[in-house]
Scaffold this active site. Structure first.
Site, PDB file in Angstrom:
ATOM      1  N   LYS A   1      37.403  31.412  43.432  1.00 55.66           N
ATOM      2  CA  LYS A   1      36.815  32.703  43.065  1.00 55.66           C
ATOM      3  C   LYS A   1      35.310  32.568  43.113  1.00 55.66           C
ATOM      4  O   LYS A   1      34.768  31.464  42.948  1.00 55.66           O
ATOM      5  CB  LYS A   1      37.236  33.121  41.651  1.00 55.66           C
TER       6      LYS A   1
HETATM    7  P1  NAD Z   1      37.093  48.230  41.762  1.00 51.99           P
HETATM    8  O1  NAD Z   1      35.684  47.896  41.549  1.00 51.99           O
HETATM    9  O2  NAD Z   1      37.476  48.920  43.024  1.00 51.99           O
HETATM   10  O3  NAD Z   1      37.605  49.162  40.556  1.00 51.99           O
HETATM   11  C1  NAD Z   1      37.459  48.854  39.214  1.00 51.99           C
HETATM   12  C2  NAD Z   1      37.728  50.145  38.441  1.00 51.99           C
HETATM   13  O4  NAD Z   1      37.782  49.856  37.040  1.00 51.99           O
HETATM   14  C3  NAD Z   1      36.626  51.205  38.616  1.00 51.99           C
HETATM   15  O5  NAD Z   1      37.240  52.484  38.734  1.00 51.99           O
HETATM   16  C4  NAD Z   1      35.856  51.142  37.297  1.00 51.99           C
HETATM   17  O6  NAD Z   1      35.247  52.364  36.962  1.00 51.99           O
HETATM   18  C5  NAD Z   1      36.992  50.804  36.353  1.00 51.99           C
HETATM   19  N1  NAD Z   1      36.555  50.216  35.091  1.00 51.99           N
HETATM   20  C6  NAD Z   1      35.570  49.291  34.853  1.00 51.99           C
HETATM   21  N2  NAD Z   1      35.484  49.027  33.541  1.00 51.99           N
HETATM   22  C7  NAD Z   1      36.448  49.783  32.943  1.00 51.99           C
HETATM   23  C8  NAD Z   1      36.851  49.942  31.599  1.00 51.99           C
HETATM   24  N3  NAD Z   1      36.286  49.271  30.636  1.00 51.99           N
HETATM   25  N4  NAD Z   1      37.883  50.803  31.358  1.00 51.99           N
HETATM   26  C9  NAD Z   1      38.482  51.495  32.349  1.00 51.99           C
HETATM   27  N5  NAD Z   1      38.122  51.378  33.631  1.00 51.99           N
HETATM   28  C10 NAD Z   1      37.124  50.545  33.917  1.00 51.99           C
HETATM   29  O7  NAD Z   1      37.907  46.873  41.531  1.00 51.99           O
HETATM   30  P2  NAD Z   1      39.369  46.517  42.025  1.00 51.99           P
HETATM   31  O8  NAD Z   1      39.263  45.784  43.298  1.00 51.99           O
HETATM   32  O9  NAD Z   1      40.240  47.717  41.932  1.00 51.99           O
HETATM   33  O10 NAD Z   1      39.783  45.432  40.911  1.00 51.99           O
HETATM   34  C11 NAD Z   1      40.328  45.818  39.640  1.00 51.99           C
HETATM   35  C12 NAD Z   1      41.066  44.620  39.063  1.00 51.99           C
HETATM   36  O11 NAD Z   1      42.089  44.218  39.961  1.00 51.99           O
HETATM   37  C13 NAD Z   1      40.223  43.367  38.805  1.00 51.99           C
HETATM   38  O12 NAD Z   1      40.747  42.685  37.682  1.00 51.99           O
HETATM   39  C14 NAD Z   1      40.481  42.534  40.051  1.00 51.99           C
HETATM   40  O13 NAD Z   1      40.262  41.158  39.826  1.00 51.99           O
HETATM   41  C15 NAD Z   1      41.933  42.844  40.273  1.00 51.99           C
HETATM   42  N6  NAD Z   1      42.428  42.594  41.624  1.00 51.99           N
HETATM   43  C16 NAD Z   1      41.884  43.221  42.710  1.00 51.99           C
HETATM   44  C17 NAD Z   1      42.427  42.986  43.968  1.00 51.99           C
HETATM   45  C18 NAD Z   1      41.943  43.732  45.182  1.00 51.99           C
HETATM   46  O14 NAD Z   1      42.559  43.577  46.248  1.00 51.99           O
HETATM   47  N7  NAD Z   1      40.919  44.535  45.103  1.00 51.99           N
HETATM   48  C19 NAD Z   1      43.483  42.080  44.131  1.00 51.99           C
HETATM   49  C20 NAD Z   1      44.003  41.455  42.998  1.00 51.99           C
HETATM   50  C21 NAD Z   1      43.473  41.742  41.752  1.00 51.99           C
END
Ligand code: NAD
Length: 423
Positions: A112
């Site tokens: 990461k």
């Molecule tokens: P992203 O930046 O696209 O979206 C994050 C979202 O969370 C945004 O809408 C933001 O406004 C919201 N957010 C932030 N703080 C918040 C809070 N306190 N309460 C409610 N909403 C809040 O990120 P993402 O890629 O969707 O990632 C989200 C999670 O999923 C992370 O934990 C990431 O590690 C995990 N993840 C992502 C992927 C991927 O392919 N993108 C894969 C596996 C896991």
């Protein structure tokens, strides 16, 4: 963009990750030596670097790349841009990637990366210069057979394109397989953008099958309306026919018991910057959202959303962890006792790294698949992984996180033992 999700400001995610492994290590009767091996990242790099800002000044930034394990293959994991990034957070996330890849049986270890920054306050030019300099700083330890970055919170296909381009300049060869989550014209894979959410949707489908529940008579609540949460809302609605009654982002949430029109919510967020104020829905806080009466709750924002303070008030039947580490260990036990099925992050959101694996395979061959082929292979891998984890949990009478860890840690230990301790 401060965190409001749970206790994570006080609880160290790396300690959470270590405690999860120790618990499973005892159940698997692993030696102290192997537990120490599994709980310490193989390699950690901290970089401090300058970036020229638009006003002509320069600012120093700190970034990390942590490689937890390459026992089962090259290291793999996203890069996060967020003000709250810390070395311990990146360590935990790298460890979770190792177990995730093992859970779905793809030949990668875990890594990461992260940069402490607030991308919402930076221009595109500043983000490009930050990305290219960070890629240059970590270039000695990444590469298609070493460690392959991907998107995570507040990084996207454009950021991956800059990393790929910078890496390719450094090594003097166009190297699409150095990064996944790229734009499709640069060697990205069809279906990658929504793959994390699609994998989660397949897990929810299997969980409902196991519980003999009907998706079309069920409701979903989603915390976080970004890549994972936004696509999950759309897919649960469009492919399973579920009613999505609430979604949120960092500014707050919206609730409509009659069901939200997800495409209109997407358009509203695009126009106003938030889901809040969506016409016809009631504005709610992120705390209220987590405690709504629903069939499926998808925490898809940050770590620590469900903790010992709110676990008892969760009213969902199924919790599918879109985010990494949204449920703290003490909450796991409370949810299990309440009979809630929790599909753990290392399974529920593994569709992303699975599609990244597909992208890497296609890039190494310079031969690309149709979206139908990608989705069919993803469905096969996710369905098989869900059922392996579900059966192991039932057999051992443990929650699904423990079931997944029992399988994943055993896979990694087997690889370590087969390779032997060098020299
Ligand atoms: P992203 O930046 O696209 O979206 C994050 C979202 O969370 C945004 O809408 C933001 O406004 C919201 N957010 C932030 N703080 C918040 C809070 N306190 N309460 C409610 N909403 C809040 O990120 P993402 O890629 O969707 O990632 C989200 C999670 O999923 C992370 O934990 C990431 O590690 C995990 N993840 C992502 C992927 C991927 O392919 N993108 C894969 C596996 C896991």
């Amino acid at each position: 963009m401060g965190r409001e999700a749970g206790d994570m400001d006080t609880i160290n995610p790396y300690e959470v990750a270590v405690s999860q492994v120790k618990k499973v290590g005892e159940a698997l009767e692993l030696s102290e030596g192997i537990i120490a091996f599994l709980t310490q990242p193989k390699r950690e790099l901290t970089v401090n670097f300058p970036v020229r800002m638009d006003d002509g000044s320069f600012r120093m930034f700190t970034g990390y790349r942590v490689q937890h394990s390459n026992a089962r293959g090259p290291c793999k994991g996203g890069v996060r841009y967020h003000p709250a990034v810390s070395l311990d957070e990146v360590r935990a996330l790298s460890m979770w990637m190792t177990w995730k890849c093992a859970t779905v049986g793809i030949p990668f270890g875990g890594a990461k990366g992260g940069v402490i920054c607030n991308p919402k306050e930076m221009s595109k030019g500043e983000l490009e210069r930050l990305t290219r300099r960070f890629a240059t700083e970590i270039e000695p330890i990444i590469g298609p057979y070493v460690d392959i970055p991907a998107p995570d919170v507040y990084t996207d296909a454009q950021v991956m394109a800059w990393i790929m381009d910078t890496y390719s300049h450094k090594v003097g060869q166009v190297t699409p397989a150095s990064v996944t989550g790229k734009p499709i014209p640069l060697g990205g894979s069809e279906g990658r953008e929504e793959a994390t959410s699609r994998g989660l949707m397949y897990c929810v489908r299997e969980a409902m099958r196991a519980r003999r529940m009907e998706p079309t008579e069920s409701s979903a609540v989603i915390q976080g309306f970004g890549n994972v949460g936004g696509n999950a809302a759309r897919l649960l609605r469009d492919e399973l026919g579920m009613k999505v009654i609430a979604v949120s982002d960092s500014s707050g949430g919206i609730y409509d018991p009659a069901g939200l029109d997800i495409r209109k919510v997407e358009a509203h967020k695009k126009a106003t910057g938030s889901v809040k104020g969506f016409p016809g829905a009631t504005d709610i806080t992120n705390h209220e959202l987590l405690e709504l009466d629903c069939t499926v709750l998808v925490p898809a924002a940050l770590e620590g959303a469900i903790d010992r303070n709110n676990a008892d008030r969760i009213r969902a039947t199924i919790v599918a962890e879109g985010a990494n580490g949204p449920t703290l260990p003490e909450a796991d036990g409370i949810l299990f006792e309440k009979g809630i099925m929790l599909i753990p992050d290392i399974l529920a959101n593994a569709g992303g790294v699975t599609a990244s694996y597909f992208e890497w395979v296609q890039d190494l061959q310079f031969y690309f698949w149709s979206v139908g082929e990608v989705n069919e292979r993803l469905n096969n891998i996710m369905t098989a992984a869900f059922n392996r984890v579900h059966s192991r949990s039932a057999e051992k009478k443990v929650d699904m996180r423990t079931g997944a860890y029992l399988l994943a840690v055993r896979e990694v230990v087997n690889a370590i033992e087969m390779r032997g301790i060098y020299p």
